[in-house]
Design a protein around this motif. Structure first.
Motif, PDB file in Angstrom:
ATOM      1  N   MET A 160     -60.938  34.606  86.014  1.00 45.01           N
ATOM      2  CA  MET A 160     -60.181  33.881  85.020  1.00 45.01           C
ATOM      3  C   MET A 160     -59.704  34.852  83.947  1.00 45.01           C
ATOM      4  N   LYS A 161     -58.488  34.699  83.540  1.00 43.73           N
ATOM      5  CA  LYS A 161     -57.933  35.516  82.453  1.00 43.73           C
ATOM      6  C   LYS A 161     -57.954  34.688  81.166  1.00 43.73           C
ATOM      7  N   TRP A 162     -58.525  35.287  80.119  1.00 47.11           N
ATOM      8  CA  TRP A 162     -58.616  34.592  78.844  1.00 47.11           C
ATOM      9  C   TRP A 162     -57.263  34.537  78.158  1.00 47.11           C
ATOM     10  N   THR A 163     -56.922  33.387  77.634  1.00 46.56           N
ATOM     11  CA  THR A 163     -55.740  33.190  76.795  1.00 46.56           C
ATOM     12  C   THR A 163     -56.216  32.512  75.514  1.00 46.56           C
ATOM     13  N   ALA A 164     -55.357  32.486  74.530  1.00 44.44           N
ATOM     14  CA  ALA A 164     -55.727  31.829  73.272  1.00 44.44           C
ATOM     15  C   ALA A 164     -56.040  30.354  73.505  1.00 44.44           C
ATOM     16  N   SER A 165     -55.296  29.693  74.372  1.00 46.23           N
ATOM     17  CA  SER A 165     -55.547  28.271  74.620  1.00 46.23           C
ATOM     18  C   SER A 165     -56.872  28.050  75.343  1.00 46.23           C
ATOM     19  N   LYS A 166     -57.259  28.958  76.237  1.00 40.78           N
ATOM     20  CA  LYS A 166     -58.548  28.818  76.926  1.00 40.78           C
ATOM     21  C   LYS A 166     -59.710  29.076  75.971  1.00 40.78           C
ATOM     22  N   VAL A 167     -59.545  30.037  75.068  1.00 40.90           N
ATOM     23  CA  VAL A 167     -60.579  30.280  74.061  1.00 40.90           C
ATOM     24  C   VAL A 167     -60.730  29.042  73.179  1.00 40.90           C
ATOM     25  N   PHE A 168     -59.613  28.485  72.724  1.00 36.19           N
ATOM     26  CA  PHE A 168     -59.647  27.281  71.887  1.00 36.19           C
ATOM     27  C   PHE A 168     -60.307  26.130  72.638  1.00 36.19           C
ATOM     28  N   GLN A 169     -59.952  25.956  73.916  1.00 37.81           N
ATOM     29  CA  GLN A 169     -60.532  24.893  74.725  1.00 37.81           C
ATOM     30  C   GLN A 169     -62.044  25.066  74.842  1.00 37.81           C
ATOM     31  N   CYS A 170     -62.499  26.278  75.117  1.00 38.87           N
ATOM     32  CA  CYS A 170     -63.939  26.530  75.238  1.00 38.87           C
ATOM     33  C   CYS A 170     -64.662  26.273  73.926  1.00 38.87           C
ATOM     34  N   VAL A 171     -64.132  26.773  72.824  1.00 35.28           N
ATOM     35  CA  VAL A 171     -64.773  26.577  71.527  1.00 35.28           C
ATOM     36  C   VAL A 171     -64.865  25.084  71.215  1.00 35.28           C
ATOM     37  N   LEU A 176     -68.369  22.940  70.929  1.00 32.37           N
ATOM     38  CA  LEU A 176     -68.722  22.193  69.713  1.00 32.37           C
ATOM     39  C   LEU A 176     -68.934  20.715  70.017  1.00 32.37           C
ATOM     40  N   LEU A 177     -68.094  20.151  70.882  1.00 35.42           N
ATOM     41  CA  LEU A 177     -68.269  18.757  71.289  1.00 35.42           C
ATOM     42  C   LEU A 177     -69.596  18.587  72.028  1.00 35.42           C
ATOM     43  N   ALA A 178     -69.883  19.486  72.950  1.00 31.12           N
ATOM     44  CA  ALA A 178     -71.142  19.409  73.701  1.00 31.12           C
ATOM     45  C   ALA A 178     -72.343  19.473  72.766  1.00 31.12           C
ATOM     46  N   SER A 179     -72.293  20.379  71.799  1.00 29.97           N
ATOM     47  CA  SER A 179     -73.442  20.498  70.895  1.00 29.97           C
ATOM     48  C   SER A 179     -73.593  19.247  70.033  1.00 29.97           C
ATOM     49  N   ALA A 180     -72.489  18.660  69.601  1.00 29.36           N
ATOM     50  CA  ALA A 180     -72.578  17.425  68.813  1.00 29.36           C
ATOM     51  C   ALA A 180     -73.188  16.298  69.649  1.00 29.36           C
ATOM     52  N   TYR A 208     -72.540  14.216  77.031  1.00 27.04           N
ATOM     53  CA  TYR A 208     -72.766  15.665  76.918  1.00 27.04           C
ATOM     54  C   TYR A 208     -72.708  16.328  78.295  1.00 27.04           C
ATOM     55  N   GLY A 209     -73.363  15.731  79.263  1.00 27.59           N
ATOM     56  CA  GLY A 209     -73.373  16.301  80.609  1.00 27.59           C
ATOM     57  C   GLY A 209     -71.988  16.408  81.217  1.00 27.59           C
ATOM     58  N   GLY A 210     -71.114  15.494  80.875  1.00 27.44           N
ATOM     59  CA  GLY A 210     -69.760  15.507  81.420  1.00 27.44           C
ATOM     60  C   GLY A 210     -68.829  16.511  80.773  1.00 27.44           C
ATOM     61  N   VAL A 211     -69.128  16.933  79.568  1.00 30.89           N
ATOM     62  CA  VAL A 211     -68.253  17.854  78.845  1.00 30.89           C
ATOM     63  C   VAL A 211     -68.062  19.161  79.612  1.00 30.89           C
ATOM     64  N   PHE A 212     -69.103  19.636  80.247  1.00 32.45           N
ATOM     65  CA  PHE A 212     -69.029  20.935  80.916  1.00 32.45           C
ATOM     66  C   PHE A 212     -68.094  20.919  82.123  1.00 32.45           C
ATOM     67  N   LEU A 213     -67.810  19.734  82.640  1.00 31.87           N
ATOM     68  CA  LEU A 213     -66.853  19.631  83.751  1.00 31.87           C
ATOM     69  C   LEU A 213     -65.437  19.969  83.310  1.00 31.87           C
ATOM     70  N   LEU A 214     -65.184  19.918  82.024  1.00 32.64           N
ATOM     71  CA  LEU A 214     -63.842  20.184  81.482  1.00 32.64           C
ATOM     72  C   LEU A 214     -63.608  21.657  81.157  1.00 32.64           C
ATOM     73  N   MET A 215     -64.645  22.470  81.265  1.00 37.07           N
ATOM     74  CA  MET A 215     -64.529  23.900  80.939  1.00 37.07           C
ATOM     75  C   MET A 215     -63.560  24.594  81.894  1.00 37.07           C
ATOM     76  N   PRO A 216     -62.771  25.529  81.384  1.00 39.26           N
ATOM     77  CA  PRO A 216     -61.813  26.234  82.244  1.00 39.26           C
ATOM     78  C   PRO A 216     -62.457  27.334  83.090  1.00 39.26           C
ATOM     79  N   MET A 217     -63.763  27.527  82.968  1.00 32.62           N
ATOM     80  CA  MET A 217     -64.457  28.576  83.713  1.00 32.62           C
ATOM     81  C   MET A 217     -65.156  27.964  84.928  1.00 32.62           C
ATOM     82  N   ASP A 218     -65.413  28.801  85.935  1.00 30.60           N
ATOM     83  CA  ASP A 218     -66.026  28.320  87.167  1.00 30.60           C
ATOM     84  C   ASP A 218     -67.519  28.599  87.266  1.00 30.60           C
ATOM     85  N   ALA A 219     -68.050  29.519  86.504  1.00 33.68           N
ATOM     86  CA  ALA A 219     -69.444  29.936  86.630  1.00 33.68           C
ATOM     87  C   ALA A 219     -70.324  29.073  85.731  1.00 33.68           C
TER      88      ALA A 219
END
Length: 115
Positions: free
Chosen positions: A1-12, A16-20, A52-63
């Motif tokens: 995966m190549k990092w872009t500003a939008s992917k960084v924003f999505q992950c952050v 934060l949503l997952a932690s809340a 919370y468990g479902g949030v990680f399915l939205l991550m742009p990363m595969d690992a």
């Protein structure tokens, strides 16, 4: 995966949503069992933890392991913020240093150059 500003924003945003959701869910059980004994808090906690468990399915990363490892550092910082904001927990220098190290670890986990 190549990092872009939008992917960084999505992950952050998702971290934060997952932690809340995780902290809110655990706190719901804490209030139900240790503080108020009100079952509605437990129901809130359960719903929050399922979300919370479902949030990680939205991550742009595969690992999955790398996502969860990086999330651990975000969780540390979020837990301190929650404690300070909601419970009046007083942070000390060790808390700030530890949280800073955890966030540095998040950066290494996520952005280390990989092939």
């Amino acid at each position: 995966m190549k990092w872009t500003a939008s992917k960084v924003f999505q992950c952050v945003t998702l971290f934060l949503l997952a932690s809340a959701l995780e902290i809110g869910g655990c706190y719901g059980f804490w209030r139900a069992v240790r503080l108020e004994k009100n079952k509605l808090w437990a129901a809130f906690g359960a719903a929050s933890l399922v979300a919370y468990g479902g949030v990680f399915l939205l991550m742009p990363m595969d690992a999955f392991a790398r996502i969860m490892a990086a999330y651990g550092g975000v969780f540390i910082v979020s837990s301190y913020a929650f404690g300070a904001a909601v419970e009046g927990f007083k942070l000390d220098a060790g808390d700030y240093v530890g949280a800073s190290i955890a966030l540095a670890g998040v950066g290494v986990c996520l952005f280390w150059p990989r092939e």
